[in-house]
Write an enzyme that holds these catalytic residues in place. Structure first.
Site, PDB file in Angstrom:
ATOM      1  N   ARG A 246      17.835  -8.142  28.709  1.00 43.40           N
ATOM      2  CA  ARG A 246      18.072  -9.074  27.590  1.00 43.40           C
ATOM      3  C   ARG A 246      17.216  -8.599  26.429  1.00 43.40           C
ATOM      4  O   ARG A 246      15.996  -8.681  26.487  1.00 43.40           O
ATOM      5  CB  ARG A 246      17.704 -10.500  28.041  1.00 43.40           C
ATOM      6  CG  ARG A 246      17.378 -11.425  26.899  1.00 43.40           C
ATOM      7  CD  ARG A 246      17.261 -12.865  27.338  1.00 43.40           C
ATOM      8  NE  ARG A 246      16.178 -13.177  28.249  1.00 43.40           N
ATOM      9  CZ  ARG A 246      14.884 -13.263  27.895  1.00 43.40           C
ATOM     10  NH1 ARG A 246      14.509 -13.013  26.666  1.00 43.40           N
ATOM     11  NH2 ARG A 246      13.971 -13.596  28.790  1.00 43.40           N
ATOM     12  N   HIS A 250      14.933 -15.425  25.201  1.00 39.84           N
ATOM     13  CA  HIS A 250      15.746 -16.158  26.176  1.00 39.84           C
ATOM     14  C   HIS A 250      16.789 -17.033  25.461  1.00 39.84           C
ATOM     15  O   HIS A 250      17.980 -17.011  25.775  1.00 39.84           O
ATOM     16  CB  HIS A 250      14.838 -17.022  27.058  1.00 39.84           C
ATOM     17  CG  HIS A 250      15.581 -17.974  27.930  1.00 39.84           C
ATOM     18  ND1 HIS A 250      16.317 -17.574  29.022  1.00 39.84           N
ATOM     19  CD2 HIS A 250      15.735 -19.316  27.836  1.00 39.84           C
ATOM     20  CE1 HIS A 250      16.878 -18.630  29.585  1.00 39.84           C
ATOM     21  NE2 HIS A 250      16.553 -19.694  28.875  1.00 39.84           N
ATOM     22  N   TYR A 259       5.478 -12.685  25.800  1.00 40.60           N
ATOM     23  CA  TYR A 259       5.355 -12.266  27.210  1.00 40.60           C
ATOM     24  C   TYR A 259       5.831 -10.847  27.506  1.00 40.60           C
ATOM     25  O   TYR A 259       5.788 -10.416  28.653  1.00 40.60           O
ATOM     26  CB  TYR A 259       6.068 -13.267  28.141  1.00 40.60           C
ATOM     27  CG  TYR A 259       7.515 -13.548  27.767  1.00 40.60           C
ATOM     28  CD1 TYR A 259       8.541 -12.719  28.196  1.00 40.60           C
ATOM     29  CD2 TYR A 259       7.835 -14.645  26.978  1.00 40.60           C
ATOM     30  CE1 TYR A 259       9.851 -12.972  27.847  1.00 40.60           C
ATOM     31  CE2 TYR A 259       9.147 -14.909  26.626  1.00 40.60           C
ATOM     32  CZ  TYR A 259      10.147 -14.070  27.058  1.00 40.60           C
ATOM     33  OH  TYR A 259      11.441 -14.322  26.706  1.00 40.60           O
TER      34      TYR A 259
HETATM   35  C1  LIG Z   1      18.180 -26.269  37.675  1.00 38.83           C
HETATM   36  C2  LIG Z   1      17.482 -25.726  36.471  1.00 38.83           C
HETATM   37  N1  LIG Z   1      16.150 -25.502  36.530  1.00 38.83           N
HETATM   38  C3  LIG Z   1      15.512 -24.999  35.445  1.00 38.83           C
HETATM   39  C4  LIG Z   1      16.197 -24.756  34.280  1.00 38.83           C
HETATM   40  C5  LIG Z   1      15.446 -24.214  33.067  1.00 38.83           C
HETATM   41  N2  LIG Z   1      15.899 -22.844  32.814  1.00 38.83           N
HETATM   42  C6  LIG Z   1      16.777 -22.543  31.866  1.00 38.83           C
HETATM   43  S1  LIG Z   1      17.145 -20.922  31.820  1.00 38.83           S
HETATM   44  C7  LIG Z   1      16.064 -20.580  33.068  1.00 38.83           C
HETATM   45  C8  LIG Z   1      15.903 -19.137  33.547  1.00 38.83           C
HETATM   46  C9  LIG Z   1      17.179 -18.550  34.025  1.00 38.83           C
HETATM   47  O1  LIG Z   1      17.017 -17.199  34.307  1.00 38.83           O
HETATM   48  P1  LIG Z   1      18.201 -16.354  34.890  1.00 38.83           P
HETATM   49  O2  LIG Z   1      18.904 -17.095  35.975  1.00 38.83           O
HETATM   50  O3  LIG Z   1      17.663 -15.020  35.243  1.00 38.83           O
HETATM   51  O4  LIG Z   1      19.255 -16.227  33.694  1.00 38.83           O
HETATM   52  P2  LIG Z   1      19.072 -15.682  32.204  1.00 38.83           P
HETATM   53  O5  LIG Z   1      18.708 -16.864  31.347  1.00 38.83           O
HETATM   54  O6  LIG Z   1      18.025 -14.622  32.207  1.00 38.83           O
HETATM   55  O7  LIG Z   1      20.416 -15.162  31.819  1.00 38.83           O
HETATM   56  C10 LIG Z   1      15.449 -21.731  33.520  1.00 38.83           C
HETATM   57  C11 LIG Z   1      14.452 -21.779  34.591  1.00 38.83           C
HETATM   58  C12 LIG Z   1      17.580 -25.036  34.267  1.00 38.83           C
HETATM   59  N3  LIG Z   1      18.347 -24.804  33.191  1.00 38.83           N
HETATM   60  N4  LIG Z   1      18.197 -25.514  35.370  1.00 38.83           N
END
Ligand SMILES: Cc1ncc(C[n+]2csc(CCOP(=O)(O)OP(=O)(O)O)c2C)c(N)n1
Length: 326
Positions: A246, A250, A259
């Protein structure tokens, strides 16, 4: 790791090189450009206060577009908040996506010709849903498959393990596309798993796993096409890990400089999936400088028109909120 194209767009491995017709490859390239332009304008709209929180896909265009183009109209898609490249490749209207990121529930209205669930914000909760859809296709003796997209962070959720386990047990036509973009907000992969890769997790469920260079459109296409053909023949699920990055924060509510280092980000910029494909296509005489400019200009024009339509859309009624939530 499955890879055909080097960062310089040179073929590094001929074994299994997919045969993609020139027209189809150009379509993949056009869709990757469209995704990037859509993304760039969305970031700007958010910064100008004309849209709400946005999750950029910058750097993940090959993982999203080159995988989703292999599916048929009858196949199902279960995307997340970062998968607008998947939805655009499936024909989702740009205006609808801008509405979605502006918090307008009408942006969750999926056109009838697209078999997709609305983008999921909760991490991983959509994986068992996708397995259920795939199982339904199998029980109904359909040839269609279900593709579910998620990030590597989602593999730490129970939903992921429940989903992938049952996909293996019931041998459902589900294709798990894990975009390992190295970061789950500020959490690096080293804090996400002690496994040597995310694809390893497929082994425990009796599922074939394929690790691909997610910035190589040819490799992503090949892995997804093979998985899809296998699933249609009753061969069951496949887990594909697209090793990618990415490049942006985020979301617009995050700041990656807190970070990760500039050096790290720059090293991945040199592996840019779009430039890589363009270099390859130019070498193969499948793309001229003139066409490259025309494709970019046409994507910009399309985005401009759709943004104008999105911004001219009257505000929704409060009760519309309930209409498009499945
Ligand atoms: C059930 C849940 N827990 C926590 C969050 C907060 N949250 C939003 S994005 C994220 C990280 C997701 O990372 P990843 O699955 O690697 O996907 P990316 O955003 O990198 O595409 C978190 C913890 C959420 N949206 N849903």
């Amino acid at each position: 790791m499955l890879q055909f194209l080097s960062s310089e767009g040179k073929i590094v491995n001929k074994k299994g090189l997919p045969k993609i017709a020139a027209k189809e490859l150009k379509r993949i390239y056009e869709l990757m450009v469209l995704s990037r332009v859509f993304d760039d304008i969305a970031l700007k709209l958010q910064r100008e206060g004309r849209m709400l929180t946005f999750a950029s896909l910058l750097g993940q265009e090959a993982s999203q577009v080159a995988s989703s183009v292999v599916f048929e109209n009858d196949d199902w898609f279960v995307p997340t908040y970062r998968d607008h490249g998947v939805l655009l490749a499936r024909g989702f209207p740009l205006k609808g996506l801008y509405l979605y990121y502006a918090g307008d529930e009408r942006g969750m209205e999926i056109p009838k010709e697209i078999q997709a669930l609305p983008p999921t914000i909760p991490i991983g909760s959509h994986i068992p849903h996708a397995v259920g859809i795939a199982w339904a296709q199998k029980l109904q003796k359909r040839k269609s498959v279900c593709a579910v997209y998620f990030g590597e962070g989602s593999t730490s959720k129970g939903d992921f393990h429940e989903g992938i386990n049952f996909a293996g047990v019931f041998k459902v036509p589900c294709i798990f596309i894990c975009q390992n973009n190295q970061w789950a907000i500020s959490v690096p992969t080293s804090r996400q798993t002690a496994s040597e890769s995310f694809v390893k997790k497929a082994e425990a469920c009796g599922i074939e796993g394929v690790l691909v260079d997610g910035n190589d459109a040819l490799a992503v296409y090949k892995a997804t096409k093979d998985a899809c053909d296998k699933a249609r023949k009753g061969g069951g699920p496949t887990f594909i890990e697209c090793y990618t990055y990415r490049l942006e924060s985020h979301t617009t509510a995050d700041d990656w400089k807190r970070y990760r280092s500039q050096k790290e980000v720059d090293s991945w910029k040199r592996k840019d999936p779009l430039l890589r494909l363009a270099k390859y296509m130019k070498k193969e005489k499948l793309l001229s400088k003139k066409e490259e400019k025309e494709i970019f200009d046409s994507a910009q024009q399309k985005v401009k028109e759709e943004v104008a339509e999105f911004e001219a859309t009257p505000l929704p009624k409060a009760e519309d909120m309930f209409k498009y939530i499945p």
